[in-house]
Design a protein around this motif. Sequence first.
Motif, short mmCIF file in Angstrom:
data_model
loop_
_atom_site.label_atom_id
_atom_site.label_comp_id
_atom_site.label_asym_id
_atom_site.label_seq_id
_atom_site.Cartn_x
_atom_site.Cartn_y
_atom_site.Cartn_z
N ALA A 1 0.83 -1.21 0.00
CA ALA A 1 0.00 0.00 0.00
C ALA A 1 0.86 1.25 0.00
O ALA A 1 0.55 2.25 -0.67
CB ALA A 1 -0.93 -0.01 1.22
N ARG A 2 1.96 1.23 0.73
CA ARG A 2 2.86 2.38 0.80
C ARG A 2 3.42 2.71 -0.59
O ARG A 2 3.53 3.87 -0.97
CB ARG A 2 4.00 2.11 1.77
CG ARG A 2 4.95 3.29 1.97
CD ARG A 2 6.13 2.90 2.82
NE ARG A 2 6.97 1.90 2.17
CZ ARG A 2 7.86 2.18 1.22
NH1 ARG A 2 8.01 3.43 0.79
NH2 ARG A 2 8.58 1.22 0.68
N LEU A 3 3.76 1.68 -1.34
CA LEU A 3 4.32 1.89 -2.67
C LEU A 3 3.30 2.55 -3.60
O LEU A 3 3.63 3.46 -4.37
CB LEU A 3 4.80 0.57 -3.27
CG LEU A 3 6.00 -0.07 -2.56
CD1 LEU A 3 6.29 -1.45 -3.14
CD2 LEU A 3 7.24 0.83 -2.66
N VAL A 4 2.04 2.10 -3.53
CA VAL A 4 0.99 2.71 -4.35
C VAL A 4 0.77 4.16 -3.93
O VAL A 4 0.62 5.06 -4.76
CB VAL A 4 -0.33 1.91 -4.25
CG1 VAL A 4 -1.43 2.60 -5.05
CG2 VAL A 4 -0.13 0.48 -4.74
N ASP A 5 0.74 4.39 -2.61
CA ASP A 5 0.54 5.73 -2.09
C ASP A 5 1.66 6.67 -2.54
O ASP A 5 1.42 7.82 -2.93
CB ASP A 5 0.48 5.68 -0.56
CG ASP A 5 0.09 7.00 0.06
OD1 ASP A 5 -1.12 7.22 0.25
OD2 ASP A 5 0.98 7.83 0.35
N GLU A 6 2.88 6.18 -2.53
CA GLU A 6 4.01 7.01 -2.94
C GLU A 6 3.93 7.36 -4.43
O GLU A 6 4.32 8.46 -4.84
CB GLU A 6 5.33 6.30 -2.63
CG GLU A 6 5.67 6.30 -1.15
CD GLU A 6 7.06 5.77 -0.89
OE1 GLU A 6 7.67 5.20 -1.83
OE2 GLU A 6 7.53 5.91 0.25
N GLU A 7 3.44 6.43 -5.24
CA GLU A 7 3.30 6.71 -6.67
C GLU A 7 2.33 7.87 -6.91
O GLU A 7 2.52 8.67 -7.83
CB GLU A 7 2.80 5.47 -7.40
CG GLU A 7 3.83 4.36 -7.52
CD GLU A 7 3.27 3.12 -8.19
OE1 GLU A 7 2.09 3.17 -8.61
OE2 GLU A 7 3.99 2.12 -8.30
N ALA A 8 1.31 7.98 -6.05
CA ALA A 8 0.33 9.05 -6.21
C ALA A 8 0.94 10.42 -5.95
O ALA A 8 0.45 11.44 -6.46
CB ALA A 8 -0.85 8.82 -5.26
N ARG A 9 2.01 10.47 -5.19
CA ARG A 9 2.62 11.77 -4.86
C ARG A 9 3.24 12.43 -6.08
O ARG A 9 3.46 13.64 -6.09
CB ARG A 9 3.71 11.59 -3.80
CG ARG A 9 3.18 11.05 -2.50
CD ARG A 9 4.28 11.03 -1.45
NE ARG A 9 3.98 10.04 -0.42
CZ ARG A 9 4.77 9.81 0.61
NH1 ARG A 9 5.88 10.48 0.74
NH2 ARG A 9 4.43 8.91 1.50
N GLY A 10 3.51 11.65 -7.11
CA GLY A 10 4.11 12.23 -8.30
C GLY A 10 3.11 12.87 -9.23
O GLY A 10 3.49 13.46 -10.24
#
Length: 216
Positions: free
Chosen positions: A104-113
């Motif tokens: 989930a953290r990896l998906v969330d981090e992708e959204a920051r871009g």
Amino acid sequence: MPYRDHGDGIVRVGLTGGIASGKSTVSRLLAERGAVVIDYDQLSHDVVAAGSEGLRQVVEAFGEQVLSGDGSLNRPALGSIVFADPVARRRLEGIIHPLVEEAARLVDEEARGSDGQVVVVHDIPLLVETGRADEFDTVVVVDVDPAEQVRRVVERDGRSEEDAWSRIRAQASGQERLDVADVVIDTGCSLEDLPHEVDRAWDHILGCGKSGGPQR
């Protein structure tokens, strides 16, 4: 990992609801409105896919009996072990939850871009049970009368009413979920009215992005 107050232009929503509450439908409708949805149920399947490190850990903990002939996880066999044994269930959760959180953290981090305001919905069935409500900018609870939940479980899954009630009682109570809710979506309404309920929640979510989050 707490998701609140990153100051990155993302509104993070905790979405939860009991079994057969209609949460999956609400999640889909939020996605149609532009949300990035992180489905923790799906992640919990993905992290124990055939050949995965997660599955290796599960087999190490519970034995080859939890494997199907094709090398995938035999979920009924695993369920028979952990459903009635709190110690075994906690052992399984100790394997699955960290893997799901990392995914989930990896998906969330992708959204920051992404440019502009982004809504990321963390669809977490056990949000209340795991004490995670305060991690998010806002919490949306999908609610329905327990008798309707039972009817849906019996119709959808072919389970007995007794089994359906036992599964409902094993989760947080409706009141416990309502106690952490910023927005409640009652899925006891008609399918025609449900999108309007989701629109109301969506307006609230977008407002959180402008105001820095709700005041509880």
